[in-house]
Design a protein around this motif. Structure first.
Motif, PDB file in Angstrom:
ATOM      1  N   TYR A  53      -7.227  -1.201   2.320  1.00  0.00           N
ATOM      2  CA  TYR A  53      -8.040  -0.181   1.651  1.00  0.00           C
ATOM      3  C   TYR A  53      -7.748   1.240   2.137  1.00  0.00           C
ATOM      4  N   ASN A  75     -14.492   7.388  -3.084  1.00  0.00           N
ATOM      5  CA  ASN A  75     -13.138   7.380  -3.650  1.00  0.00           C
ATOM      6  C   ASN A  75     -13.129   6.927  -5.094  1.00  0.00           C
ATOM      7  N   THR A  82     -13.988  -2.163   1.623  1.00  0.00           N
ATOM      8  CA  THR A  82     -14.052  -1.164   2.694  1.00  0.00           C
ATOM      9  C   THR A  82     -15.226  -1.439   3.611  1.00  0.00           C
ATOM     10  N   ASN A 130       0.875  -1.167   0.000  1.00  0.00           N
ATOM     11  CA  ASN A 130       0.000   0.000   0.000  1.00  0.00           C
ATOM     12  C   ASN A 130       0.915   1.220   0.000  1.00  0.00           C
ATOM     13  N   GLU A 155      -9.831   3.862 -10.140  1.00  0.00           N
ATOM     14  CA  GLU A 155     -10.605   3.369  -9.004  1.00  0.00           C
ATOM     15  C   GLU A 155     -12.056   3.273  -9.454  1.00  0.00           C
ATOM     16  N   THR A 182      -7.664  -4.001  -4.366  1.00  0.00           N
ATOM     17  CA  THR A 182      -7.933  -3.178  -3.189  1.00  0.00           C
ATOM     18  C   THR A 182      -8.967  -3.858  -2.306  1.00  0.00           C
ATOM     19  N   THR A 191      -3.640   4.389  -2.870  1.00  0.00           N
ATOM     20  CA  THR A 191      -4.216   3.870  -1.631  1.00  0.00           C
ATOM     21  C   THR A 191      -4.696   2.445  -1.837  1.00  0.00           C
ATOM     22  N   SER A 228       0.485   4.320   0.103  1.00  0.00           N
ATOM     23  CA  SER A 228       0.189   5.405   1.040  1.00  0.00           C
ATOM     24  C   SER A 228       0.687   5.120   2.450  1.00  0.00           C
ATOM     25  N   TYR A 229       1.122   3.872   2.716  1.00  0.00           N
ATOM     26  CA  TYR A 229       1.706   3.533   4.014  1.00  0.00           C
ATOM     27  C   TYR A 229       3.209   3.752   4.029  1.00  0.00           C
ATOM     28  N   ASN A 232      -5.981   4.868   3.533  1.00  0.00           N
ATOM     29  CA  ASN A 232      -4.937   5.818   3.158  1.00  0.00           C
ATOM     30  C   ASN A 232      -4.020   6.006   4.360  1.00  0.00           C
ATOM     31  N   SER A 280       4.815  -0.207   4.739  1.00  0.00           N
ATOM     32  CA  SER A 280       3.654  -0.943   4.222  1.00  0.00           C
ATOM     33  C   SER A 280       3.820  -2.452   4.369  1.00  0.00           C
TER      34      SER A 280
END
Length: 798
Positions: free
Chosen positions: A420, A612, A438, A358, A536, A435, A429, A360-361, A422, A365
């Motif tokens: 999933y 998103n 959520t 991921n 997405e 993905t 993300t 965004s991590y 951010n 990650s």
């Protein structure tokens, strides 16, 4: 009118089958259960076309998967290849008579079998549908498979628009077998093995338990081309990174994924008298699959070089678990044959993503993720009763009555947060490749329905047979439906007969289509460059806020009207020929729309503002279709004297689907409604499956040797691409050959080859090959892209 049942088509016939001795086993394999409740009939005696595929025919294909073997044995059944399609790599769409996968009802021992929790989303044939995963039923457990090629909603209920597939389990009370097979492709990959065990046990004088177990393993295949693109960021002076020269450019995996599968099935019965019997069957299977997504290059913004210095290939690794259990009791009060049963089935599709991250991590990650679980279950209670009543001209009228109650449930569980969320470091993300679901995608919904039916059948004279059926069902989510069916057969002479049917049918929206919702990363070709671009994409069910904001109506059932007619010839020399033509009109067919984007419509932009998603698609009752087709089957046996015996068969299936009308919602303001079901989707519905399919089989038995030779014909098919290009993939013939040697009375050794001459589908247009990586079409290839395969099979019976 509409009739829905699950079991009566089987009640009297199964009792008759159970009473036949093992010495008559060859005759048993000709018995038809589906399509008629009268006395046991052969495939040529039925008023509707029925294929009877024996266990021996399935085994002769040399294939280790039930669905693949069935495609080889029955041209009307399709099981196309797909790769880089997320979950559909593990559960591929299968269809009957060129229609949608969810237009065929699957039974096991005459009882409705539950479907897969997966919804096909990414470019496969019949996108937006779900189907029964026949590979959850081990081939070792199968006695025969019966395919009713005719609309049968009035007899069996929802989903039977194209026909019915009935899997009959082995029921021997003694003996058994141990089977082992191993093989690989000509390219040296795809190594696999399968071990199966079957054992029949006599519990007492009038009871049996038949147990089957099977384990399989398969390595992946890969027909990807080399990736010519720049892989690493340029050096400070602008020169190429020297690692470009040593990089392994076969970085994608395009072919079959790896899988491990374990399946167990049990079939049991206990008779208490000639008029009462307790029966039960059930099974469990667990499969772990792993297949590749799109490769992320080292220089890609979706990569973190601190984790993957050379880039990475995300692996979609679902775990599939399936359960089924049925118990019933047959008895005979007041001259009625009554069958009361209860059944439960559940399918879980648990998503995992390996070798991923991921972005965004940041560098912290994880590299593996649990991305959520889809599950569906079904609970059935049925009661069926039948009896003979004296009728006109000294004939008997078979009267069948029944009722059912069914509950279907669907559940989506969110993945772990990192799959999933951010992480706040910027960039893409969610877990790369797939993905996670959520919390907003989570659902836990159910619906129930009740139904009643009546059916009459009558052999009025020696030459004339007729039948009529009607069914009424009420669903908790959309109301009621009634369907009917008429069928007749008339013998013109001892050799010739004609048969015809007319019926209406329906298919209730599946719980998957009603409740599935998700936002995930999909790849679609850029209309200018033709290159795959990640977006997405949101799939929103008709109950969602986005659907409501855009005026998307809630789903209603599909309804069908079908007619068919056929000719039957039965010669006294063993020659049998059937020719059947049909037409199926389906109104309000459910489709998954094309994706619409905010830049196409202010209404779409406003509806997606709080999500998103960069695009949206929906399930819609949007299309009316007409499917026409012809099925031809001929078989003949020959005695070659001192040279043994030869059995031959020729089967051919032609079907063509046309779109009669498209009715799309006009509630998107400035958006052209036609963009909701564009040419890509129209071609997918009408041309993704070959219109022509056939096979020619020769089976020669000589002494201790048995040779099977089969030629498989796959007609041309078409794929439309988002840049406006259409590609027609030409027809092909593949050849399968096996030679079996009976080393002893118990041991048989078979050496065989599938696709003997290493035939591949046509290559994709250069503009659709993604820089030459996807040399062959990654979806819809009817016989796959693996090329030739050879195998060794050992079978020990006792």
């Amino acid at each position: 009118m509409r009739l829905s049942i699950i079991s009566l088509a089987v009640v009297s016939q199964l009792a008759a089958i159970a009473s036949v001795s093992a010495a008559d086993d060859a005759k048993i394999e000709k018995i038809s259960v589906v399509g008629s409740r009268l006395a046991v009939r052969t495939a040529t005696d039925t008023p509707v076309p029925v294929d009877i595929i024996t266990a021996e025919q399935l085994e002769a294909t040399g294939l280790t998967e039930t669905a693949k073997a069935l495609q080889s044995a029955a041209p009307s059944y399709s099981f196309p290849f797909s790769a880089v399609t997320d979950g559909s790599d593990a559960v591929r769409p299968a269809s009957l008579r060129g229609m949608s996968p969810d237009h065929a009802l699957v039974l096991v021992n005459g009882k409705r079998y539950h479907g897969s929790a997966l919804v096909h989303l990414n470019g496969t044939a019949s996108k937006g549908s779900s189907n029964v995963d026949l590979n959850t039923i081990p081939m070792t457990a199968i006695k025969r498979i019966e395919i009713l090629r005719d609309g049968a909603s009035a007899q069996y209920g929802s989903d039977a628009i194209a026909g019915v597939i009935n899997v009959v389990l082995k029921d021997a009370d003694d003996g058994g077998l141990v089977n082992a097979q191993t093989g690989q492709t000509y390219m040296g990959d795809g190594e696999q093995w399968r071990v199966g065990v079957n054992k029949g046990l006599q519990t007492n004088e009038d009871g049996f338990v038949n147990i089957s177990m099977e384990a399989q393993h398969k390595n992946s295949t890969n027909r990807a081309g080399n990736d010519p693109r720049q892989q690493y960021a340029a050096l400070a002076d602008g020169s190429p990174d020297p690692r470009e020269d040593s990089f392994d450019r076969k970085n994608h995996q395009v072919g079959d994924g790896t899988y491990d599968n374990l399946g167990i099935f049990v079939n049991a019965g206990q008779s208490f008298s000639d008029k009462s019997k307790l029966y039960a069957f059930g099974g469990f299977s667990h499969r772990e699959n792993e297949s590749g997504a799109f490769y992320r290059r080292s220089l890609d913004a979706r990569n973190l070089t601190a984790i993957y210095e050379d880039g990475f290939l995300p692996k979609i690794a679902p775990k599939l678990t399936d359960y089924t259990a049925v118990v019933g009791y047959k008895f005979n009060p007041l001259e009625w044959d009554v069958d009361v049963s209860a059944g439960y089935g559940k399918n879980e599709f648990e998503y995992h993503v390996n070798n991923s991250l991921n972005v965004s991590y940041g560098d912290a990650s994880p590299t593996s993720f649990y991305a959520g679980t889809l599950s569906t279950d079904e609970l059935d209670f049925t009661i069926d009763a039948s009896r003979y009543i004296p009728f006109y001209n000294s004939s008997d009228l078979m009267l069948a009555l029944g009722a059912l109650w069914r509950e279907n449930s669907y559940k989506i569980e969110a993945g772990e947060e990192a799959s999933y969320a951010n992480g706040g470091f910027g960039g893409a993300t969610g877990s790369q490749g797939f993905t996670g679901f959520t919390p907003e995608s989570q659902v836990d919904e159910s619906r129930h329905n009740t139904g009643v039916y009546a059916e009459v059948e009558n052999q009025l004279t020696q030459d004339f047979y007729w039948a009529a059926a009607a069914r009424y069902e009420y669903y908790s989510d959309f109301g009621s439906n009634t369907s009917w069916k008429l069928a007749t057969r008339y013998e013109l002479s001892d050799r010739f007969a004609v048969r015809a049917t007319a019926n209406t049918g329906f298919r209730a929206p599946s719980v998957q289509q009603l409740y599935f919702s998700n936002i995930s990363t999909l790849f679609s070709n850029d209309p200018v460059t033709g290159q795959p671009v990640p977006t997405e994409s949101g799939t929103f069910n008709s109950l969602s806020d986005v659907a409501h904001a855009l005026g998307i109506s809630e789903l209603k059932p599909e309804k069908s009207q079908s007619i068919s007619g056929g000719l039957v010839f039965t010669g006294d020399d063993g020659l049998s020929i059937t020719l059947d033509a049909y037409q199926i009109d389906v109104d309000d067919r459910i489709v998954l729309s094309s994706s619409v984007r905010p830049d196409q419509s202010e209404a779409v932009a406003a509806a997606l503002a709080t999500t998103n998603a960069q695009s949206a698609r929906f399930f819609l009752n949007a299309v009316d279709t007409r499917t026409r087709g012809v099925d031809f089957v001929a078989s003949k046996g020959f005695s070659l004297g001192s040279y043994g015996d030869l059995n031959t068969s020729l089967a051919y299936s032609y079907s063509i689907t046309d779109i009669q009308s498209i009715h799309l919602p006009n509630t998107f303001g400035d958006l052209d409604p036609a963009s909701l079901f564009d040419n890509v989707e129209q071609v997918r519905m009408t041309r993704a499956t070959p219109r022509n399919k056939g096979n020619l089989n020769f089976s020669h038995h000589y002494g201790d040797f048995k040779t099977n030779l089969r030629f498989n014909y796959f007609g041309e098919y078409m794929i439309a691409y988002s840049n406006g290009e259409e590609a027609v993939y030409g027809d092909k013939i593949t050849t399968d050959l096996s030679v079996a040697y009976s080393a002893t009375d118990n041991l048989t050794v078979t050496l065989g080859g599938q696709n003997l001459f290493d035939v591949y589908p046509d290559k994709a247009p250069s503009t659709q090959q993604f820089n030459g990586i996807f040399k062959y079409p990654i979806t819809n290839a009817p016989f796959g892209i693996n090329g030739g395969y050879y195998y060794l099979d050992l079978r020990y019976t006792f």
